[in-house]
Design an enzyme around this catalytic site. Structure first.
Site, short mmCIF file in Angstrom:
data_model
loop_
_atom_site.label_atom_id
_atom_site.label_comp_id
_atom_site.label_asym_id
_atom_site.label_seq_id
_atom_site.Cartn_x
_atom_site.Cartn_y
_atom_site.Cartn_z
N HIS A 1 -127.71 -41.05 63.34
CA HIS A 1 -127.94 -42.13 62.40
C HIS A 1 -129.42 -42.07 62.56
O HIS A 1 -129.94 -42.86 61.28
CB HIS A 1 -127.26 -43.72 63.12
CG HIS A 1 -127.75 -43.97 64.08
ND1 HIS A 1 -127.36 -43.87 65.40
CD2 HIS A 1 -129.03 -44.78 64.28
CE1 HIS A 1 -127.76 -44.62 66.18
NE2 HIS A 1 -128.87 -44.91 65.61
N ASP B 1 -122.04 -38.92 66.34
CA ASP B 1 -123.33 -39.46 66.25
C ASP B 1 -124.57 -38.90 66.95
O ASP B 1 -125.20 -39.40 67.48
CB ASP B 1 -123.29 -40.84 66.51
CG ASP B 1 -124.67 -41.66 66.19
OD1 ASP B 1 -125.46 -41.16 65.23
OD2 ASP B 1 -124.85 -42.77 66.44
N SER C 1 -132.35 -45.39 70.10
CA SER C 1 -131.38 -44.41 69.89
C SER C 1 -131.87 -42.74 70.06
O SER C 1 -133.00 -42.61 69.21
CB SER C 1 -130.82 -44.65 68.48
OG SER C 1 -129.89 -45.52 68.51
#
Length: 273
Positions: free
Chosen positions: A111, A141, A218
């Protein structure tokens, strides 16, 4: 009458000879006693030496040279893995990545680069490079990037390691733009799920941990106490809807990130960061 004195003189001469013999006997006895004493001292010295040697053998041996399997301090982990961490700017999205191979391939969260036409990497030595997406797995992901330019020294991280609840973990990332931030915590749970509310579906089989993570974290590595990458950070729990860290973060296990199987676990609220 004259022989009496002679007898007396002989007796005296005999008596005069007697003491040296007695002294010789004493000397012999002293030599025997002295020799026995020396034997006893030697035996005692040997016994004491044996005890001392035994004590030395029982003492702890010098510590071996540290190896990659040894537990490291947090600062040692950062010193070892920091050069493997990269800052990712993908359009307006800021994230983190980790060098996963000798050729400079970077592993990150999908993402972070999703929909971006321009992806730029900044390595720990300041080298900047454009990057192309070489693989993407929205279901897990995770994605990999190929830099156009590499730093002078490429330092790939070591991937893999066992995960257990309660084990210490270290996260390195760029939360809120604060590059190369380090946070620590423990593995809070395994096999968790996080709802994403998108066409990509929920994330399953996640590692739950409580080391601080925020937007920008992330794609960063979740490390064990040996500096091994055990997961890729992907989201946090956001019960207040304010994108603030609530003490619950999630990471894709490195095995799943590299193409292993997903697991299923109890659902949880997940915010991609």
């Amino acid at each position: 009458m004259e022989r009496v004195p002679q007898a007396d003189g002989a007796a005296e001469a005999e008596e005069a000879k007697t003491p040296p013999k007695a002294e010789a006997g004493k000397r012999v006895r002293w030599f025997v006693v002295g020799g026995a004493a020396l034997v006893i001292v030697a035996v005692l010295a040997y016994a004491l030496g044996s005890i001392g040697a035994g004590g030395r053998e029982a003492a702890p041996s010098p510590s071996p040279t540290p190896s990659p399997s040894a537990t490291l301090s947090v600062s040692e982990v950062f010193e070892r893995v920091g050069p493997s961490v990269v800052v990712i700017q993908a359009g307006k999205s800021l994230g983190t990545g980790v060098i996963a191979a000798d050729d400079g391939t970077v592993l990150t969260a999908y993402h972070v680069i999703k929909g971006a036409k321009d992806v730029t990497l900044r390595f720990s030595d300041g080298t900047r490079s454009k990057a192309a997406v070489t693989s993407a797995n929205p279901k897990r992901d995770v994605a990999t990037l190929k830099p156009q330019k590499l730093p002078e020294v490429v330092v790939p991280a070591t991937l893999g390691g066992a995960v257990s609840v309660g084990a210490p973990v270290i996260a390195i990332g760029n939360p809120l733009g604060l590059t190369y931030s380090v946070s620590t915590g423990v593995v809070s749970g395994l096999n968790r799920s996080a709802e994403r509310g998108s066409a990509d579906g929920d994330l399953n089989g996640l590692i739950q941990f409580d080391a601080a993570a925020n937007p920008g974290s992330s794609g960063g590595p979740l490390l064990d106490s040996r500096g091994l990458v055990i997961g890729i950070v992907v989201s946090i729990a956001d019960p207040g809807g304010d994108e603030a860290f609530a003490g619950i973060a999630f990471a894709v296990p490195i095995g799943a990130a590299l193409g292993g199987d997903d697991g299923e676990g109890p659902p949880g609220e997940g915010l991609q960061i």
